[in-house]
Design a protein around this motif. Structure first.
Motif, mmCIF file in Angstrom:
data_model
loop_
_atom_site.group_PDB
_atom_site.id
_atom_site.type_symbol
_atom_site.label_atom_id
_atom_site.label_comp_id
_atom_site.label_asym_id
_atom_site.label_seq_id
_atom_site.Cartn_x
_atom_site.Cartn_y
_atom_site.Cartn_z
ATOM 1 N N ASN A 130 0.840 -1.201 0.000
ATOM 2 C CA ASN A 130 0.000 0.000 0.000
ATOM 3 C C ASN A 130 0.873 1.247 0.000
ATOM 4 O O ASN A 130 2.092 1.177 0.188
ATOM 5 C CB ASN A 130 -0.954 -0.004 1.206
ATOM 6 C CG ASN A 130 -0.230 -0.050 2.535
ATOM 7 O OD1 ASN A 130 0.214 0.969 3.047
ATOM 8 N ND2 ASN A 130 -0.094 -1.241 3.113
ATOM 9 N N LYS A 131 0.271 2.373 -0.235
ATOM 10 C CA LYS A 131 1.006 3.632 -0.249
ATOM 11 C C LYS A 131 1.339 4.033 1.188
ATOM 12 O O LYS A 131 0.444 4.139 2.030
ATOM 13 C CB LYS A 131 0.185 4.728 -0.925
ATOM 14 C CG LYS A 131 -0.023 4.516 -2.408
ATOM 15 C CD LYS A 131 -0.824 5.654 -3.026
ATOM 16 C CE LYS A 131 -1.012 5.435 -4.524
ATOM 17 N NZ LYS A 131 -1.823 6.523 -5.148
ATOM 18 N N LEU A 132 2.620 4.246 1.451
ATOM 19 C CA LEU A 132 3.056 4.657 2.785
ATOM 20 C C LEU A 132 3.466 6.122 2.744
ATOM 21 O O LEU A 132 4.136 6.553 1.798
ATOM 22 C CB LEU A 132 4.230 3.797 3.260
ATOM 23 C CG LEU A 132 4.004 2.279 3.302
ATOM 24 C CD1 LEU A 132 5.241 1.583 3.853
ATOM 25 C CD2 LEU A 132 2.784 1.932 4.126
ATOM 26 N N SER A 133 3.059 6.853 3.751
ATOM 27 C CA SER A 133 3.352 8.293 3.754
ATOM 28 C C SER A 133 4.765 8.600 4.215
ATOM 29 O O SER A 133 5.315 9.657 3.941
ATOM 30 C CB SER A 133 2.344 9.035 4.641
ATOM 31 O OG SER A 133 2.407 8.544 5.981
ATOM 32 N N GLY A 134 5.390 7.654 4.940
ATOM 33 C CA GLY A 134 6.750 7.894 5.424
ATOM 34 C C GLY A 134 6.750 8.586 6.768
ATOM 35 O O GLY A 134 5.803 8.471 7.540
ATOM 36 N N GLY A 135 7.835 9.299 7.055
ATOM 37 C CA GLY A 135 7.947 9.972 8.340
ATOM 38 C C GLY A 135 9.151 9.486 9.116
ATOM 39 O O GLY A 135 10.179 9.147 8.536
ATOM 40 N N LYS A 136 8.992 9.379 10.430
ATOM 41 C CA LYS A 136 10.127 9.067 11.294
ATOM 42 C C LYS A 136 10.126 7.609 11.728
ATOM 43 O O LYS A 136 9.096 7.055 12.091
ATOM 44 C CB LYS A 136 10.088 9.968 12.532
ATOM 45 C CG LYS A 136 11.276 9.799 13.470
ATOM 46 C CD LYS A 136 11.216 10.802 14.614
ATOM 47 C CE LYS A 136 12.416 10.641 15.544
ATOM 48 N NZ LYS A 136 12.386 11.646 16.652
#
Length: 401
Positions: A130-136
């Motif tokens: 699935n599409k992952l937004s990313g981040g920390k």
């Protein structure tokens, strides 16, 4: 296939063209999935690179990568962001014993949908892309660099990029730097500040050609041959004086074992010139894949060594520390190992016609081969070298025929 190696005592001279780096090839193959206008030249012909290419081209639900550990880690991350695709990632019996939990946990913290098919923390795993937004993401700095690189390689595809923070001392820094170097070379913006790596999101790059450098781990066996010889000059290609590969530290390590290195454009000439030391102490935390080669070289030279920084060798194709202890002992070595170090005492002789067990590990086969300059021996399952260097035995024969 077992292979008998007869004792060879003549001078060594020759030129060897070594296949493209397995490490660089696999990283670039993943990046090409995100950036179709990336062209790769001198791609490695190792089993690992071939398994990676087949997996990326496969439309089947079950993807089997056999013994390819790098592929397992990198593909876990890649399939996690393959939106709309469901994949079961599996491998050999040994692969199902190699931990993947740290990487899975990191990906889950980014929103990945991954579950275990059999045993918690180990392959096979089911991945719903699935599409992952990313981040920390926070990760233990002492884990395998392959976990870290797997996250970094998908980072440009994440909507918010990636902020990767390490806790504790970082292992295998050169392999992480290799990944960042390859990202930067195709135009992705990266920054490493203290204990945190930042990778910016990137949807497109300019048309780019990446030339894969030959594999430095594979070069180690020629360093060993030269060190163990009475007289040798071997030229290997294609290598860069300023390499992204951590195993290029071979130059300094083998200088202490009597080998000089001279660059000439894209080739590297190794020569037996210097006297070696009676005892060496190396910290190989940044280059653990050459530990087997160095240990066998020291045994062949009859010198003692203390090698440290080897904790990641416990979870490779085999437990490489125990495998080294087992096979070197059969040859007559006085050796001891811990969970992160190897200690070899000076020896005065080498047993003849010993069968070296390879434990399904390509580096066991290749690391012991240079001992043919000291004794006759037999390598079990010699074809295992195809994992990283399919032409190894042909190239060794060209030097010793």
């Amino acid at each position: 296939m077992n292979l008998k190696l007869e004792h060879y005592s003549k001078p060594l001279n020759g030129n060897i063209q070594i296949t493209g780096s397995k490490s660089e090839s696999n990283r670039l193959l993943i990046l090409k999935q995100f950036f179709s206008n990336l062209t790769i030249e001198n791609l490695g012909n190792s089993d690992d690179a071939n398994y990676m290419q087949k997996a990326l081209a496969s439309e089947e639900e079950v993807v089997d990568i056999s013994h390819a550990g790098t592929a397992m880690r990198f593909l876990t991350a890649y399939f996690a962001v393959a939106d709309g695709r469901e994949t079961v990632l599996t491998g050999s019996k040994r692969m199902k014993e190699r931990p993947i939990k740290i990487l899975v946990d990191a990906l889950r913290s980014l929103g990945a949908n991954i579950s275990y098919e059999l045993n918690e923390g180990y392959p096979p795993i089911r991945i719903q892309g699935n599409k992952l937004s990313g981040g920390k993401v926070v990760i233990d700095g002492g884990v395998s660099s392959q976990y870290v690189s797997a996250l970094l390689l998908i980072a440009p595809s994440l909507e918010n990029g990636l902020e990767l923070k390490f806790e504790g001392k970082i292992t295998s820094v050169p392999y992480i730097k290799m990944t960042l170097g390859l990202l930067a070379s195709i135009g992705v913006k990266v920054k490493w500040t203290d204990s945190t790596i930042f990778v910016q999101p990137q949807k497109e790059i300019e048309d780019t050609t990446a030339i894969v450098e030959s594999d430095w781990s594979s070069a180690s066996y020629y360093y060993s041959l030269v060190a163990l010889s009475e007289e040798a000059t071997i030229t290997i290609s294609s290598y860069k004086e300023h390499s992204l590969q951590g195993d290029s530290s071979l130059i300094q390590f083998y200088k202490e074992l009597g080998v000089t290195s001279t660059f000439n454009e894209t080739s590297l000439t190794l020569k037996k010139e210097l006297p070696c030391k009676n005892h060496i102490e190396f910290d190989l935390v940044s280059a653990p894949d050459i530990a087997q080669t160095i240990a066998v070289t020291c045994f062949g030279l009859g010198i003692s060594c203390d090698l440290t920084g080897l904790h990641t060798l416990k979870i490779k194709e085999t437990d490489r520390l125990e495998a080294l202890k087992s096979e070197l002992t059969k040859l007559g070595a006085d050796i001891s190992v811990t969970n992160k170090s190897l200690h070899l005492k000076a020896s005065t002789g080498i047993n003849k016609d010993v069968l070296i067990k390879t434990f399904d590990d390509h580096r066991m086969a290749m690391a012991f081969a240079p001992l043919l300059l000291k004794t006759s021996l037999e390598i079990e399952d010699a074809n295992v070298v195809s994992k990283s260097y399919p032409d190894f035995w042909k190239d060794i024969e060209s030097l010793t025929k």
